[in-house]
Write an enzyme that holds these catalytic residues in place. Structure first.
Site, PDB file in Angstrom:
ATOM      1  N   ILE A 101       2.884 -10.490   1.228  1.00  0.00           N
ATOM      2  CA  ILE A 101       3.221 -11.316   2.308  1.00  0.00           C
ATOM      3  C   ILE A 101       2.018 -11.302   3.199  1.00  0.00           C
ATOM      4  O   ILE A 101       0.910 -12.151   3.922  1.00  0.00           O
ATOM      5  CB  ILE A 101       3.470 -12.320   3.125  1.00  0.00           C
ATOM      6  CG1 ILE A 101       4.479 -11.335   4.613  1.00  0.00           C
ATOM      7  CG2 ILE A 101       4.995 -12.476   1.940  1.00  0.00           C
ATOM      8  CD1 ILE A 101       5.156 -11.969   5.164  1.00  0.00           C
ATOM      9  N   ASP A 102       1.164 -10.122   3.386  1.00  0.00           N
ATOM     10  CA  ASP A 102      -0.095  -9.463   4.476  1.00  0.00           C
ATOM     11  C   ASP A 102      -0.951  -9.847   4.346  1.00  0.00           C
ATOM     12  O   ASP A 102      -2.174  -9.612   4.859  1.00  0.00           O
ATOM     13  CB  ASP A 102       0.316  -8.173   4.930  1.00  0.00           C
ATOM     14  CG  ASP A 102       1.734  -7.772   6.120  1.00  0.00           C
ATOM     15  OD1 ASP A 102       2.250  -9.344   6.882  1.00  0.00           O
ATOM     16  OD2 ASP A 102       2.118  -6.880   5.930  1.00  0.00           O
TER      17      ASP A 102
ATOM     18  N   LEU B  51      11.575 -16.857   7.347  1.00  0.00           N
ATOM     19  CA  LEU B  51      10.902 -17.668   6.728  1.00  0.00           C
ATOM     20  C   LEU B  51       9.568 -17.396   6.004  1.00  0.00           C
ATOM     21  O   LEU B  51      10.436 -18.445   4.762  1.00  0.00           O
ATOM     22  CB  LEU B  51      11.354 -19.098   7.370  1.00  0.00           C
ATOM     23  CG  LEU B  51      12.755 -19.896   7.245  1.00  0.00           C
ATOM     24  CD1 LEU B  51      13.760 -18.921   7.907  1.00  0.00           C
ATOM     25  CD2 LEU B  51      12.504 -21.115   8.014  1.00  0.00           C
TER      26      LEU B  51
ATOM     27  N   GLY C 281       2.515 -10.196  10.842  1.00  0.00           N
ATOM     28  CA  GLY C 281       1.119  -9.753  10.330  1.00  0.00           C
ATOM     29  C   GLY C 281       1.154  -8.403  11.377  1.00  0.00           C
ATOM     30  O   GLY C 281       0.715  -9.340  13.184  1.00  0.00           O
ATOM     31  N   ARG C 282       1.883  -7.604  11.399  1.00  0.00           N
ATOM     32  CA  ARG C 282       1.572  -6.272  12.621  1.00  0.00           C
ATOM     33  C   ARG C 282       0.190  -6.370  13.167  1.00  0.00           C
ATOM     34  O   ARG C 282      -0.396  -5.794  14.135  1.00  0.00           O
ATOM     35  CB  ARG C 282       2.704  -5.361  12.387  1.00  0.00           C
ATOM     36  CG  ARG C 282       3.987  -6.199  12.141  1.00  0.00           C
ATOM     37  CD  ARG C 282       5.128  -5.063  12.297  1.00  0.00           C
ATOM     38  NE  ARG C 282       6.275  -4.919  12.452  1.00  0.00           N
ATOM     39  CZ  ARG C 282       7.066  -6.325  13.382  1.00  0.00           C
ATOM     40  NH1 ARG C 282       7.038  -5.416  14.903  1.00  0.00           N
ATOM     41  NH2 ARG C 282       8.121  -5.908  13.603  1.00  0.00           N
TER      42      ARG C 282
ATOM     43  N   ASN D 175       0.654  -1.091   0.168  1.00  0.00           N
ATOM     44  CA  ASN D 175      -0.102  -0.098   0.213  1.00  0.00           C
ATOM     45  C   ASN D 175       0.942   1.098   0.145  1.00  0.00           C
ATOM     46  O   ASN D 175       0.411   2.196  -1.247  1.00  0.00           O
ATOM     47  CB  ASN D 175      -0.788   0.321   1.780  1.00  0.00           C
ATOM     48  CG  ASN D 175      -0.586  -0.137   2.446  1.00  0.00           C
ATOM     49  OD1 ASN D 175       0.388  -0.912   2.464  1.00  0.00           O
ATOM     50  ND2 ASN D 175      -0.566   0.903   3.554  1.00  0.00           N
TER      51      ASN D 175
END
Lengths: 410, 410
Positions: free
Chosen positions: A140-141, A307, A184-185, A111
């Protein structure tokens, strides 16, 4: 329909790596080779940083073998950057592009990258400089808006699901409590993928905690106690970004509860070092709370780390194809009249008939804000994931390993 | 040659999981099905613990599909145990086996498991009870004596090598110092595997530290400084078991040097919690030592954890086949006259002609003591791995993913 303008093209890759970010790069390169209007194809080394520092790679005339090898390699082959350009930085980007007669600017990222392309695009428009600007999604999020899902997510989801499948068998063989911390924050998309390979009702993960639900430490302990009492073991998936109802990271509250010294910097912000801190603190808490009832309880934690985003040789085939398609489609849009935008996916089939088609999204609709895991895909108790998520995410993994069990008592 | 004696067979799986421990289980089951002398095939739930508690699984008549699914599943399908039986415990094992008329005892595990089978075997001999006892090797640590290598190692090596390949590209895309902690308390076999996928002289890992060489913190800092100064990045592989020249774990010395409080228990043993402690401490040290010269240096660490031993769907095909062969061969030995022993591999071809044949090793030669990485396979400086190791280990991985790079400057 506007003609394809003559000039040079540039591609950049930004932010954290994925297993398929180079599929999009190669998809764009291949499509650019087919376009007569494009003279030179350049790569920006280390994303926007390389543009302003004029560090470019020559991407002309690469052979198919090199392209295929690069496509199958995780992490940005052009190099990446964490820079988030402000208006002044964007101006330098635009000036560098103009100087090289760049008429096609492709930027692969999340984003923030969409926002960068949006600003650069506006500057080109204001300057009356004709340039086609396309954002190619990557994360990946899986937290970009508009698109059904993001290239990069399916491979990371496959990795996390497979890790949990094997680790669940490990936990079954040597029973105890196992806590796995997943990237994943802000959003729980990747942590939710921990359930994709779950075999049956006794298989893990037995508990899943995502940032979309406020984390309650006492409820967590009660959850673990219930599962452990019932199964004699418990495998737990936790997003690195879980926070309490005030928005404070869980690690801070846990550190205080466990009697650790919490250091604050000169701005009063909590300093928590330790790559495994969240998993370790949750593990220590579980041990502390359950040890009276279970004297020899075995508690372990793992933090999956990088990873998840860059493991070699285990990408989702579906994700690979879609990422390639996204790169190729951005070029097709840019060279066939569309001025700017972001490539997005629309799902046109479910289950075994799963398929996607691309469409053009507006940069402003993809830039900046992100998309959470829908609350209805998380169970009411806030410690598990619903079937609707599995139906959504499973096709993106391209299929998971099969595991077997032995059950018959002698 | 002794005839195959009539009676029941039992199989157990002990210690930490591997990706192929069930290949050996299934290999043994398949071979037992073909043997007329064997009446019932039992599985010991949770290894020796299940034998003394008489918890058994019925392994008779399993169909090929179930067996294949189990074979491809990581971690002991029968359940495992960390128990290290003493003589009294072994006596209870023997009594339980005798009670069930077990005439064939197969135990899949590492050096401790070999020792257990050795003791049980001696008890059977002393009691005049005819029982064939075979140890089937299994360990990701690759530290068993006699055999060329151990089933389980090739898959773990493939995982670690692939992780480093992807992570090296990640580190190349977002340059900094990256420390990866690899399993291996006493031997560096698995950490050495970090180099197997290294592309060329600029690719990581740039530094490798194994327990076979005493760790010198000042030399480590000098090594990192040299690589970072030369390449602008540095990827480091570290065994979890590295220790200083006095044998003290590196974590303890680092904690004191970094000013952390080191807690000791009532026996005076250092209490170090934290799954990521070693990597974090090394990272903190590097930051502390290099920050004056490099103000914005980026330092990260990962601890690979359980994924190395139980990740699903990424086993080495060579390792899978060999583990299956080891299980099958143990049964062939036991039912064709050999009384006891451990299955070992002899390498009968190198490189592309790589192949193994099995031979019978004495239990006493495999039990207890372990095998280190040869010093000559580590470079003289003690921070890298030699080509001879690569020649040895590469075939065991069954091949690694291919990665590509872009290099031409514009």
């Amino acid at each position: 329909m506007a003609d394809a303008i003559k000039g040079n093209a540039i591609i950049g890759q930004s932010g954290g790596p994925t297993a398929v970010i180079n599929q999009s790069l190669v998809g764009a390169i291949e499509a650019l080779y087919e376009c007569d209007a494009v003279e030179n194809v350049l790569g920006a080394q280390n994303a926007v940083r390389g543009i302003v520092e004029e560090r470019f790679l020559d991407l002309n005339g690469l052979d198919a073998e090199t392209l295929e090898a690069v496509a199958n390699t995780p992490a940005a082959a052009l190099g990446s950057s964490r820079d988030k350009p402000d208006a002044e930085y964007c101006k330098r980007i635009f000036q560098s592009l103009e100087k090289r007669n760049i008429r096609y600017f492709f930027y692969i990222g999340g984003n923030d990258s969409a926002d960068t392309t949006r600003i650069v695009n506006e500057m080109a428009n204001e300057a009356g400089y004709e340039m086609r600007v396309f954002h190619i999604p990557k994360t990946i999020d899986n937290d970009l808006r508009v698109t059904d899902h993001c290239p990069g997510y399916g491979s990371a989801a496959k990795f996390v699901a497979s890790a949990f499948m094997g680790d669940d068998r490990d936990n079954n063989a040597l029973p105890g409590i196992k806590i796995n911390v997943v990237m994943g924050r802000n959003a729980g998309w990747l942590t939710a993928a921990s359930v994709l390979g779950r075999g049956d009702v006794d298989c893990g993960p037995h508990l899943v905690y995502v940032p979309e639900v406020a984390f309650d430490t006492d409820k967590f302990i009660a959850d673990v106690r219930e599962v452990y009492g019932r199964l004699g073991r418990c495998q737990i998936a936790v997003s690195e970004g879980i926070a309490d109802e005030t928005g404070m990271p869980v690690t801070v509250g846990l550190a205080e509860r466990l009697g650790h010294r919490v250091e604050r910097d000169s701005h009063g912000n909590v300093q928590l070092s330790g790559s495994g801190a969240l998993g370790d603190f949750l593990g220590d808490l579980v041990k502390q709370e359950l040890k009276q009832q279970y004297k020899t309880i075995r508690v372990r934690s793992d933090t999956f780390g990088y990873l998840q985003r860059s493991f070699a040789g285990f990408a989702s085939e579906v994700d690979q194809k879609e990422a390639r398609l996204a790169g190729r489609t951005a070029v097709q849009y840019a060279t066939s009249g569309d001025i700017d935008g972001s490539v997005a996916f629309n799902r046109i089939g479910e289950g075994e008939n799963y398929a996607v088609e691309c469409f053009r999204a507006e940069l402003k609709d993809v830039a900046r804000e992100t998309k959470d895991l829908p609350r209805e895909w998380i169970n009411e108790a806030g410690n598990g994931i619903q079937q609707a998520f599995i139906d959504y995410a499973m096709p993106l993994t391209g299929g998971l390993p099969k595991v077997g069990q032995l059950r018959k008592m002698a």
